[in-house]
Design a protein around this motif. Structure first.
Motif, PDB file in Angstrom:
ATOM      1  N   ILE A  27       0.871  -1.173   0.000  1.00  0.00           N
ATOM      2  CA  ILE A  27       0.000   0.000   0.000  1.00  0.00           C
ATOM      3  C   ILE A  27       0.902   1.215   0.000  1.00  0.00           C
ATOM      4  N   PRO A  28       0.756   2.064  -1.023  1.00  0.00           N
ATOM      5  CA  PRO A  28       1.707   3.160  -1.190  1.00  0.00           C
ATOM      6  C   PRO A  28       1.791   4.060   0.038  1.00  0.00           C
ATOM      7  N   ASN A  29       0.670   4.371   0.630  1.00  0.00           N
ATOM      8  CA  ASN A  29       0.696   5.313   1.736  1.00  0.00           C
ATOM      9  C   ASN A  29      -0.443   4.993   2.685  1.00  0.00           C
ATOM     10  N   ILE A  30      -0.080   4.535   3.866  1.00  0.00           N
ATOM     11  CA  ILE A  30      -1.133   4.083   4.783  1.00  0.00           C
ATOM     12  C   ILE A  30      -1.978   5.226   5.316  1.00  0.00           C
ATOM     13  N   ASN A  78      -3.396   7.318   3.444  1.00  0.00           N
ATOM     14  CA  ASN A  78      -4.390   7.584   2.429  1.00  0.00           C
ATOM     15  C   ASN A  78      -5.748   7.053   2.863  1.00  0.00           C
ATOM     16  N   THR A 111       6.649   3.349   2.325  1.00  0.00           N
ATOM     17  CA  THR A 111       6.876   4.339   1.276  1.00  0.00           C
ATOM     18  C   THR A 111       5.779   5.381   1.317  1.00  0.00           C
ATOM     19  N   PHE A 112       6.150   6.522   0.854  1.00  0.00           N
ATOM     20  CA  PHE A 112       5.246   7.645   0.954  1.00  0.00           C
ATOM     21  C   PHE A 112       5.142   8.281  -0.409  1.00  0.00           C
ATOM     22  N   ASP A 113       3.990   8.124  -1.033  1.00  0.00           N
ATOM     23  CA  ASP A 113       3.804   8.644  -2.379  1.00  0.00           C
ATOM     24  C   ASP A 113       3.216  10.044  -2.286  1.00  0.00           C
ATOM     25  N   LYS A 117       0.061  11.097  -4.035  1.00  0.00           N
ATOM     26  CA  LYS A 117      -1.217  10.589  -3.561  1.00  0.00           C
ATOM     27  C   LYS A 117      -1.682  11.291  -2.296  1.00  0.00           C
ATOM     28  N   ARG A 118      -0.860  12.225  -1.841  1.00  0.00           N
ATOM     29  CA  ARG A 118      -1.232  12.930  -0.631  1.00  0.00           C
ATOM     30  C   ARG A 118      -2.249  14.011  -0.983  1.00  0.00           C
TER      31      ARG A 118
END
Ligand SMILES: Nc1ncnc2c1ncn2[C@@H]1O[C@H](COP(=O)(O)OP(=O)(O)O)[C@@H](O)[C@H]1O
Ligand SMILES: [Mg+2]
Lengths: 258, 384
Positions: A140-143, A145, B12-14, B17-18
C-alpha cells in the motif's frame, strides 16, 4: 495438524421469515486446517458466516469454539473470542485511512479515564499497521491515504491485513478475491499460504476452483441452505465438486439433504 | 527496484497521492470573497472607494484594519457558529439537525427564567416568571439548566433516530416544531427580561480580561480585540476543543466511521445507536450554550429567538466542506465556513444592499453550498 477442534457447529439454522437460508449445518474445523466452502450464489455461505461471527442471531443450533460453547451477542464478541473475518461486503470506512480501519472498534488509546473521549494512540497504531502489512507483504503506497482513494485490490488487502494484524484463533474470508485482478488475487493467496504455514485455521469461501484446489485441505459444499458434501481435497477433483454444487450428486452422509 | 513499496509494507510515501486538504481550498475561497468585496468597494461609484476590512486613512483603532467591522463580522457568526460546531458532528455522523434554532428558543426562555434578578431599580422585576425563590440564583444554575435543556432535546432527537429508525430529517423536524412550542408556552409568549449582572456578563463582559486578572486591561489587545467579544472567544475555544475531540479521540473517530460506512462501524463492534445519541446530545448542548450566550447578550429572552438558525448553521458547515453524505468534513472547515458566511452577510451591508436582498442571497448561498457538496460527492464517487 493436531486433532483439536477449532470450530464446531451443530444443527446451525437461520430463517429469514419464510426463507430457510441455512438449515441444520453440522460443521467441524480442526486446528491448523484450511477449509473451503463452495456453493452457488444464494446457497447460504455468507449466512453461515454471519451466524458464526455474531453479526446475526441464529434461529437454532449450537456453536463451539475450541471446545467452549459460544453465544455471541455481536461481532465484537466474536472478534474478542479470536475470530477475524473478511466479510463479503467489505467492512471498511471509506473516509478513514488504513490504521483507522485496521483498528476500528478496538483502537489503541491512552488516557482511558476520559471514557468515550479517550485519546487515540496514532503512533502505536501506525507502527502496528506497518508491522501487520510487512508480515503479509501487502503493498500500500501510503497508509495515511483514505480507503476511498485505493483500488479494489488494495481495499481487499487492507481488510485482510486487518485479520493478520491481530492474533486470531480462526480466520474467515468470504469471497476475498471475487473482485480482484490476477496479481491482486495472487497476493491474497500468498496471505492465505502464510496463515497455513503459521498453523492458523481458515475458512475460505470462494467460487474459484483452481484457488480452492491450490490452497485448502477440505471442501464443504452448500446447496440451498444445506451442507451436501464434505470432501478431502486429495480425493476429489473439480468436476466432482461441481457435481455437488449443481446438485447432480449429493454426499453419502447427506442423503437426506435436498 | 521499480516497485519500492513491496515488502516495506506501507513505509513508502507517495507524495502525489497525498491529498491537498480541503480546508486550504475553503480558506482560499474566503480570501477570494473578501477580495471581490474589496474590489466592488473600489469599482462601484457610489461606494466612493471605501474598503470593507481596512482603514488606511484614519487608523481609528490603531491599525490599518477596520477592527469595528471585523469584530462585528466575527461576533455575528459566533453564536450560530457554536451551533454549527454541533451540527457539523451531526452531519459527519450521517444525520441532519433541523431543530437547533428551536432548541435555542426553548432553552433561551427556560434558562433565562432562572437568571432573573429580584429588584430592578429598586422595584420588583416586572417580567418575573417565578416567585422570589428563583431570583438572584447563583449563575451556575441558569447555565446548568440551559445546558441540560439542550442535552435533553438533543438526546430525544438521538434516541428517536437511533432506536426507532425515523429518518433524522423527520425526527429533528418534529423537535423543531415542538421545541418552538415549548418556547412559546413557557411564559405564554411573554419576553423574559432583567437577568442578574453576572448572567449579563457571560456575553457582555471581557472574559480574557477576567482570566488575566485585569493585568492587561489597558492594552491594545484587550480594548480593541477582546472587549465585547465574549461569544467570539467562546466560539474559538469550543472550536479548538472540538477540533481536538474530532481528530484525536475515539468519539471523533467513531463519528467519522459511522458517517462513512454505518454497517462497517457496526461490524467493527461500535455501538452505533448509542454513539448517535451522544452526537445529537452534544449538538443539543451546544445549541443550549448558544441560547445562554444569546440571552445574556440581549439581556432578554423571546420565544422567537434562534429562528432559522439551524439553516445558517447547516450552511456554515456545508460551505466549510462538511459533506451532507456524512463521513467527511472538519471543525476547521466549519469555522472557515462561518467566516465566509459572515463576510458575505456583512459584505452586503457594506455594499448598502437592502435586508431583503440579503435574505434572498442567503437562501442562494445555502443552495449553492449544497450543490457544491453534491458535485464534490459525485467526484469522490467517480474516483472510488
Ligand atoms: N437479510 C436477509 N433477509 C432475507 N433473506 C436473506 C437475507 N440474507 C440472505 N438472504 C437469503 O438467504 C439465502 C442465502 O444467502 P447468502 O448466505 O448470502 O448466500 P451465498 O453467500 O451463499 O451466496 C439467499 O436466498 C438470500 O436471498
Ligand atoms: Mg455470499
Amino acid at each position: 495438524m493436531s486433532d483439536e477442534i477449532v470450530l464446531k457447529t451443530e444443527d446451525l439454522t437461520k430463517h429469514y421469515g419464510g426463507v430457510h437460508a441455512l438449515e441444520g449445518a453440522d460443521f467441524e474445523l480442526k486446528s491448523g486446517e484450511h477449509v473451503a466452502i463452495m456453493g452457488d450464489n444464494g446457497a447460504g455461505k455468507s449466512t453461515f458466516v454471519r451466524q458464526i461471527t455474531g453479526v446475526e442471531q441464529k434461529t437454532r443450533g449450537r456453536i463451539w469454539l475450541y471446545g467452549d460453547e459460544v453465544n455471541f451477542a455481536g461481532p465484537l464478541d466474536a472478534r474478542e473470542a479470536g475470530i477475524e473475518t473478511v466479510f463479503q461486503t467489505l467492512a471498511l470506512a471509506d473516509d478513514l485511512d488504513v490504521p483507522d480501519n485496521l483498528f476500528l472498534g478496538r483502537e489503541m488509546t491512552k488516557w482511558n479515564w476520559l471514557g468515550p473521549f479517550r485519546l487515540l494512540d496514532y503512533k502505536r497504531m501506525r507502527e502496528a499497521t506497518v508491522a501487520g502489512l510487512e508480515r503479509t507483504a501487502v503493498k500500500i503506497p501510503n497508509i495515511r491515504n483514505t480507503i476511498r482513494n485505493m483500488s479494489g485490490g488494495q481495499r481487499q488487502c487492507v481488510a485482510i491485513a486487518r485479520t493478520a494484524t491481530f492474533h486470531s484463533r480462526l480466520t474467515i474470508m468470504d469471497e476475498p478475491t471475487a473482485a480482484l485482478g490476477v496479481q491482486e488475487t495472487a497476493q491474497v493467496e500468498n496471505i492465505v499460504r502464510q496463515l497455513k504455514e503459521a498453523g492458523e485455521p481458515l475458512i475460505l469461501i470462494s467460487h474459484n476452483m483452481r484457488q480452492v484446489m491450490d490452497l485448502v485441505d477440505r471442501i464443504i459444499v452448500f446447496r440451498r441452505g444445506r451442507i451436501v458434501a464434505n470432501l478431502d481435497r486429495r480425493e476429489t477433483d473439480g468436476q466432482d465438486v461441481v457435481a455437488y454444487i449443481t446438485g447432480a450428486k449429493t454426499g453419502a452422509d447427506y442423503a437426506g439433504a435436498a | 527496484m521499480t516497485d519500492k513499496s513491496h515488502g516495506t509494507g506501507g513505509l513508502t510515501f507517495d507524495k502525489s497521492k497525498r491529498a491537498w486538504p480541503n480546508e486550504f481550498n475553503i480558506f482560499i475561497a474566503l480570501l477570494l470573497i473578501i477580495f471581490i468585496f474589496e474590489a466592488l468597494g473600489q469599482l462601484l461609484p457610489y461606494m466612493k472607494g471605501q474598503s470593507m476590512l481596512f482603514d488606511f486613512n484614519t487608523k481609528r483603532d490603531g491599525t490599518i484594519l477596520n477592527m469595528a467591522r471585523i469584530k462585528i463580522i466575527i461576533l455575528q457568526v459566533s453564536i450560530i457558529g457554536i451551533i454549527a460546531l454541533g451540527v457539523t458532528q451531526v452531519i459527519i455522523v450521517g444525520g441532519i439537525d433541523l431543530s437547533s434554532g428551536s432548541i435555542v428558543g426553548a432553552t433561551a426562555m427556560i434558562s433565562m427564567s432562572f437568571a432573573q434578578t429580584e429588584l430592578v431599580n429598586g422595584n420588583p422585576n416586572p417580567k418575573a416568571i417565578f416567585g422570589s425563590w428563583a431570583m438572584d440564583l447563583p449563575i451556575i444554575l441558569p447555565i446548568a439548566v440551559g445546558l441540560v435543556c439542550g442535552v435533553i432535546a438533543g438526546s430525544i432527537n438521538g434516541l428517536l433516530i437511533a432506536y426507532t429508525r425515523i429518518p433524522p430529517f423527520i425526527a429533528t423536524l418534529g423537535m423543531m416544531v415542538s421545541a418552538r412550542g415549548v418556547a412559546k408556552w413557557w411564559s405564554k409568549g411573554n419576553p423574559i427580561s432583567f437577568p442578574t449582572d453576572e448572567y449579563a456578563a457571560i456575553s457582555n463582559g471581557n472574559l480574557i480580561d477576567g482570566l488575566t486578572f485585569g493585568l492587561f486591561s489597558d492594552s491594545w489587545v484587550m480594548t480593541q480585540v477582546f472587549d465585547g467579544q465574549n461569544p467570539a472567544i467562546y466560539f474559538l475555544l469550543l472550536a479548538i476543543l472540538f477540533h481536538f475531540v474530532m481528530k484525536y479521540t475515539v468519539y471523533g473517530k467513531h463519528t467519522y466511521a459511522i458517517g462513512s460506512n454505518e454497517d462497517a462501524a457496526r461490524m467493527s463492534g461500535i455501538n452505533v445507536a448509542w454513539h448517535k445519541v451522544m452526537v445529537y446530545a452534544m449538538a443539543g448542548m451546544l445549541a443550549g450554550f448558544a441560547a445562554i450566550l444569546l440571552t445574556s447578550r440581549n439581556v432578554t429572552a423571546q420565544a422567537g429567538m434562534g429562528f432559522v438558525y439551524e439553516l445558517d448553521a447547516i450552511a456554515m458547515a456545508v460551505i466549510g466542506g462538511v459533506s451532507l453524505a456524512g463521513g467527511r468534513g472538519s471543525i476547521i472547515g466549519t469555522v472557515l465556513g462561518a467566516m465566509i458566511f459572515g463576510v458575505i452577510i456583512s459584505g452586503f451591508t457594506y455594499l448598502k444592499l437592502d435586508a431583503f436582498y440579503q435574505e434572498m442571497v442567503k437562501g442562494g448561498i445555502i443552495v449553492a453550498a449544497v450543490v457544491l457538496d453534491q458535485w464534490r460527492q459525485r467526484r469522490a464517487a467517480m474516483k472510488a
